[in-house]
Structure formats: C-alpha cells, structure tokens
Design a protein around this motif. Structure first.
Motif, short mmCIF file in Angstrom:
data_model
loop_
_atom_site.label_atom_id
_atom_site.label_comp_id
_atom_site.label_asym_id
_atom_site.label_seq_id
_atom_site.Cartn_x
_atom_site.Cartn_y
_atom_site.Cartn_z
N ARG A 1 -49.43 59.09 9.44
CA ARG A 1 -49.43 59.87 10.43
C ARG A 1 -49.53 59.45 12.01
NH1 ARG A 1 -53.28 64.45 10.57
NH2 ARG A 1 -51.45 65.65 11.27
N LEU A 2 -50.22 58.44 12.09
CA LEU A 2 -50.21 57.73 13.38
C LEU A 2 -48.84 57.24 13.70
CD1 LEU A 2 -53.79 56.03 13.38
CD2 LEU A 2 -53.09 57.98 14.69
N GLU B 1 -65.23 61.59 9.26
CA GLU B 1 -65.69 62.02 7.88
C GLU B 1 -65.88 60.65 6.99
OE1 GLU B 1 -63.69 66.52 6.85
OE2 GLU B 1 -62.90 64.71 6.51
N ASN B 2 -65.18 59.69 7.27
CA ASN B 2 -65.42 58.38 6.52
C ASN B 2 -66.69 57.62 6.79
OD1 ASN B 2 -63.01 58.53 4.80
ND2 ASN B 2 -61.83 57.04 6.16
N GLY C 1 -58.88 53.94 -0.23
CA GLY C 1 -57.73 53.41 0.56
C GLY C 1 -56.65 54.46 0.90
N THR C 2 -56.57 55.66 0.06
CA THR C 2 -55.32 56.62 0.42
C THR C 2 -55.54 57.24 1.68
OG1 THR C 2 -56.67 58.08 -1.08
CG2 THR C 2 -54.76 56.83 -2.05
N GLY C 3 -57.00 57.68 1.93
CA GLY C 3 -57.36 58.30 3.40
C GLY C 3 -56.74 57.53 4.54
N LEU D 1 -49.66 67.33 3.44
CA LEU D 1 -50.26 68.03 2.17
C LEU D 1 -51.64 67.60 1.86
CD1 LEU D 1 -48.60 70.27 0.01
CD2 LEU D 1 -48.45 68.02 -1.27
N HIS D 2 -51.85 66.49 1.77
CA HIS D 2 -52.90 65.94 1.63
C HIS D 2 -54.11 66.52 2.41
CE1 HIS D 2 -56.05 63.11 0.12
NE2 HIS D 2 -56.40 62.97 1.22
#
Lengths: 363, 254
Positions: free
Chosen positions: A332-333, A277-278, A323-325, A175-176
C-alpha cells in the motif's frame, strides 16, 4: 530470423543463454533462409557467370552457410568495447570475402598463384564476394532488427505483467483491510468493557463511548476514501489506543505525537493503525508486564516525512510474526508514495519493536 | 459457601463477571482475581476455590494451559471472546463456556449447572480430560511457530534491524560476515551461511554456492558460464550470482 543471440546492445533483461554448442549450430529457420537466399542469388548470378547453375548454387550455398556460422559465432563473442551487432556485421563481411576465396582455391587445388592467373576466376570471385557482402549484410541486419523487435515486445509484456501484479497487490491489500480491520473479536471485547462501565455507572463510560464511536466512524467510511490525511489517521489511532487502554489500563500507556505541520499530508487509510495494532497484538498483549506504545510523525530537514510506531512489548521472536500484514502495508505504501516507501522494523532497546516509515510528501 | 476464582487480563471484564455473579449467586465468594495465566495458577494454589472462571486469551499462560494445571480440582468455566476453536471444542459439552460479552441469561444457566455440580461433586463427565487434551492440541497448533526463520536480525549502528525473511533476495558471505540483500536494502550480519542454511525455509531458499543462498522466487533465469559454472540472474536486479559446480545440477534442467 535469428533469435539465437541473447542481447542487442546492453539490455538489462538478458534471456537465458543456452550452451555454446547449441548456439553455433544454426536454427532450422536460419538454415531455411540461407538456403532460399543462396539458391535465389545463384539464379540471379547465372547470367553473369559461365558455370552451370548447380555449380553456382553449390558455391552460394557454401558461402551462405559460412556467413551464417560467422554471424552466430560473432554473436557469442563476449566483449563490451564494440556493439555486438557491429561485430556480427564485420564478421559477415570478412566471411563474405574469405569463403568465395576458399571455393576458388579448392577448384585450383590450393594453388593461389594459378587462381590469380585466371582472370575469369578472379572476376567470378569478385562478383560472388561483392554480392555476398551486400546480401549477407542485408540479411543479417534484417535478422538483428527482427530480434530486437521480438525483445522489445517481450519487454513490453514483462512490464505489463509487473504493472498488473502491482495493481493486484494493491487490490488485495484493500480487500484484506476491508475484511480484517474491524474484527468481531475486538468489537465484542470492547463492547463488553463498555457494558461494564455503563452498568456500574462509571463516569468513564461517556468518554469511552465517544472513543468507540470515533473509532468506528473513522474506520468504516475511510476504507474507500482516497483523500484521507494523516490527521484522520491520528484520530483513528488515538481512538483505538484509548479503547485498548480502557481494556488493559494496568498494562498499556501510550503517547501520540504527530507534528501539526504534517497533519494534512495525504496518507493511506489505516496504514499507521496497522502498525499500532501490531504493536498491541504482538508486543503489549502477550506480555504480563506493563508496556507503552509511542506513535509519532514529523517532517525532516530534507522535506521527507518520518513516521514511527514503537512499543516496549515482548518483541518479535525469531519464528513468530505476521508476514502478510506487513507485506500488505508495504504494497500500500509503495502504491501510494511510490517505490522506496516502506516500513523498516528494528528492535527497540531493551525490548520491543520499532517501525519506521520515511516518505516524500504528496501534496 | 462456594468459592471462585476469576482470571481475565481485562480488569473491567473481571469486575463485570464478579458483579453478575454477585446478583445470580449471592452465596458464591470470589476469593481471587488473576490478571494473567501464571497469576491464576498461583492464586488457585493459594485459595483452592471450587470454581474457576478462566479467560481463554491471557498473556503468560492461556486459559487452557491454566486449566491443565488446575486439573480436576475445580469446576472450570471458560470465558472467551469469539475464539472459534474454543467454541468448537466446548461444543463437546464436557465443560461449560461463556462467550463475551457475557449475557446475564446465559450466565444464569452456567450458574445453575455449577450449583448442581458443586453440590454433588464426582459427577464429572468422563470425556473431560480428552476434551482438554484436544483443545490444548488445537491451541498448540495455532501458536506453534511455523517452521523456518521469520526474521533476520542485523545490527546497523546502535539499532538492530529486523529483516522479514520473506523479503530476502539473497545472502552472500565472506569469511566472517554475511551480506543480506532484501527489498529494503543490504545489511551485514554475523551469522554464517551454514547456520542460515539450516534455519531458512528450504522450500524457498536454495544454496547455490559455498558462500551464497538465494530465494528461488527472485531468480529470473540461469545461464551457463565458462567451464563448469553458471550464473543466476535476479528479477529486476543487475547483479548475478555464481553457481558453483556442486550446485550446478539444480539448474541443468532449467
């Protein structure tokens, strides 16, 4: 009936161990069981004994309580040599032999030889002792069994809970991604750049347009695509980096080096892009100096795949960071490759951040 | 002839703005183009332009910080790509702002306003400074580091690992080193428990022993040990942490 004892065998999930004093005092349920069983046994013994019922009941009740105490006390004894249930059963047997003897000795005022001299009392002792050993052991085993049953149920519940948590994390991560990945901020800035290229008639307009289309094509439908490959991810990463380089040509250079050998491995969509992106957002963008981003993947000798994203940006400050990303990416991994697949961050000398992922191939 | 400075970290956007201004306001001379906040301030001091177009999001110093340095010495126009906080602040109407991508129509209005102000200076809106102050505060709040350490750095061979504090399970020290145990493994760091205790977020991390700090979210339960001690059991891990007498009160109610 007894839940006072924390473990049966060597369970890994040990419930809380209350203070000793509270454990040795019997539970209401234990007490009730002992009283009922003692009274029933006294009734059953009545035809074989000469004593009145009340006397017999007193004796069986005493023996029962002693057994209960022995059971609870043995359950507290910490050692690893013998399984706890066996210790408890042995304790029951010993208590079953000793406690009727205590009753007999009390009636004889502690005179052991007088007790041995009375055949009737010795017979009575043997009777009560045998019954106590048998009934006591049976009741104890029953208690241990129900305890284990309850523990198994608690554990099953715990597993179900953990599984659900993991599933919810994966759903959250998804969702994120859907809501956050294509940011209007990014889109508008990029479009503004493309607009300038187009209006000024720059020959770069066409290739940049293609990158933008590539990025959007790659990013949009893949959110729900299950069989995405690393090659798809590479296309996305290249398109993104190309667009970012158009936006900061004097500050960003990049290199993408994904070994064709691993290009067809399945890979969670946007996982590598998140790291890229980070690197841009926290590494290159905040800095005034030029920096570079390097993305790579190759197969290791042991068959695992090593992926990395490194930048020569400003690096992570002690206190800043998102932190959340990262937590999402790890979830996910883990969901995709199994527990153990995770992102490891390290400092990139002399400045910048390096992210490494090591996973096992999924055909 | 009016002069202007353009500050934006994206060169194409600087060029686009310059090109648009060239059409809308041919008499305006772009005397400086800055690539970041610091450069913007330097170039402004050199050229002293009457108008400054400032991107809000720039490396080094952001547009609002640049604006504070420039003060009242120029007409300021902020250029922003959809930063809500900025839009909200600009809505006070004190200063003009343009949202990227810049539309010609919208910029024409800005130019109109600027022409009037440049022609008759001193008609600044009174709440100008208050608005800037408010925006700066909002930005500061956004960029201010949240309390508490976010990363623990651990040297492993030649590399420095960055351990996200949110993944840390517990820390245990001997005399010189501290062992950090997190979801991804274990590492030794040189900081002492006392230093870490000061830096870590106290709402999540609790010291349970002179030489141990634990993340309370990772504790499954507490058991009493012999005498005045206790043990903490961790979720999904077999090791236990000793709670010493002075920290025992934290768990007595558990």
């Amino acid at each position: 009936m007894s839940f006072a004892l924390p473990t049966l065998g060597a369970g890994s999930r040990t419930p809380a161990r209350p203070p000793l004093r509270r454990v040795l005092l019997p539970r209401r349920r234990q007490l009730l069981t002992v009283v009922v069983v003692a009274l029933l046994v006294a009734g059953a013994l009545r035809p074989f004994a000469h004593n009145p019922y009340i006397e017999l009941a007193g004796e069986t009740l005493f023996v029962g309580l002693m057994l209960l105490f022995a059971f609870n006390a043995a359950g507290q004894w910490r050692q690893d040599a013998v399984p706890r249930w066996l210790v408890q059963v042995i304790a029951i047997a010993v208590a079953a032999m000793l406690s009727p003897l205590i009753v007999q000795l009390l009636t004889f005022g502690g005179d052991f030889s007088a007790f041995l001299g009375s055949r009737g009392h010795v017979r009575g002792y043997v009777l009560v002792m045998t019954v106590a050993v048998i009934i006591g052991t049976l009741v104890a085993l029953g208690a241990l069994y129900s305890e284990r049953d309850a523990q198994a149920r608690a554990q099953a519940l715990q597993f179900a809970l953990e599984k659900e948590t993991l599933q919810r994390q994966a759903a959250d991560a998804r969702l994120h991604l859907m809501t956050a990945q294509i940011q209007p901020h990014f889109l508008f800035n990029t479009l503004a750049n493309v607009q300038e290229l187009v209006e000024s008639g720059s020959p770069r307009a066409a290739p940049v347009f293609r990158s933008l289309i590539d990025y959007l094509c790659a990013a949009m439908p893949r959110l729900s695509q299950e069989d995405a490959t690393l090659a798809d991810e590479e296309r996305l990463v290249r398109a993104y980096l190309d667009l970012m380089q158009m936006r900061m040509p004097d500050r960003l250079s990049y290199r993408v080096d994904i070994d064709p050998e691993v290009a067809l491995m399945h890979f969670p969509p946007m996982a590598l892009l998140t790291l890229v992106e980070n690197a841009i957002r926290h590494g290159i963008d905040p800095g005034c100096e030029a920096g570079s981003v390097e993305v790579g993947a190759r197969r290791e000798l042991d068959g695992s795949v090593h992926l990395w994203v490194s930048d020569t940006g400003v690096g992570l400050s002690d206190e800043a960071g998102e932190g959340t990303g990262l937590a999402n990416l790890n979830a996910r991994l883990a969901a995709f490759f199994g527990e153990g697949a995770r992102v490891e961050l390290s400092e990139h000398a002399p400045h910048g951040v390096r992210a490494d992922i090591r996973v096992h191939m999924r055909a | 002839m009016a002069t202007a400075l353009i500050a934006d970290d994206e060169p194409l956007l600087r060029e686009r703005l310059a090109a648009l201004l060239g059409n809308l306001w041919p008499e305006l001379e772009i005397v400086a183009q800055a690539r970041n906040g610091r450069e913007a301030v330097e170039l402004f001091e050199d050229a002293q332009p009457e108008v400054a177009f400032l991107d809000v999001h720039m490396p080094g110093m952001n547009g609002i910080e640049v604006a504070r340095c420039i003060g009242r010495r120029a007409q300021l126009v902020f250029v922003t790509a959809f930063d809500k906080y900025a839009v909200q602040a600009f809505e006070q109407g004190a200063i003009d702002y343009v949202v990227k991508p810049i539309g010609e129509q919208r910029l024409a209005e800005t130019v109109q306003r600027l022409r009037e102000r440049v022609a008759s200076p001193g008609r600044d809106t009174p709440q100008w400074e208050a608005t800037l102050e408010k925006m700066a505060a909002q930005l500061r709040e956004r960029m201010a580091p949240k309390p508490g350490l976010k990363w623990i750095k651990a040297s492993v061979g030649a590399t420095v690992k960055l351990i996200p504090v949110e993944q840390v399970i517990y820390l245990k020290s001997d005399n010189k080193y501290t062992l950090v145990v997190w979801d991804g493994g274990e590492a030794l760091i040189r900081k002492t428990i006392r230093e870490l205790a000061d830096e870590l977020d106290a709402s999540r991390f609790t010291q349970v022993h002179r030489s141990a700090i634990v993340c309370m979210d990772r504790v499954s339960h507490f058991t009493h040990g012999p005498g005045d001690s206790g043990e903490l059991h961790l979720k999904g891990r077999s090791e236990r942490l000793t709670v010493s007498r002075s920290y025992l009160h934290l768990f007595q109610q558990m």
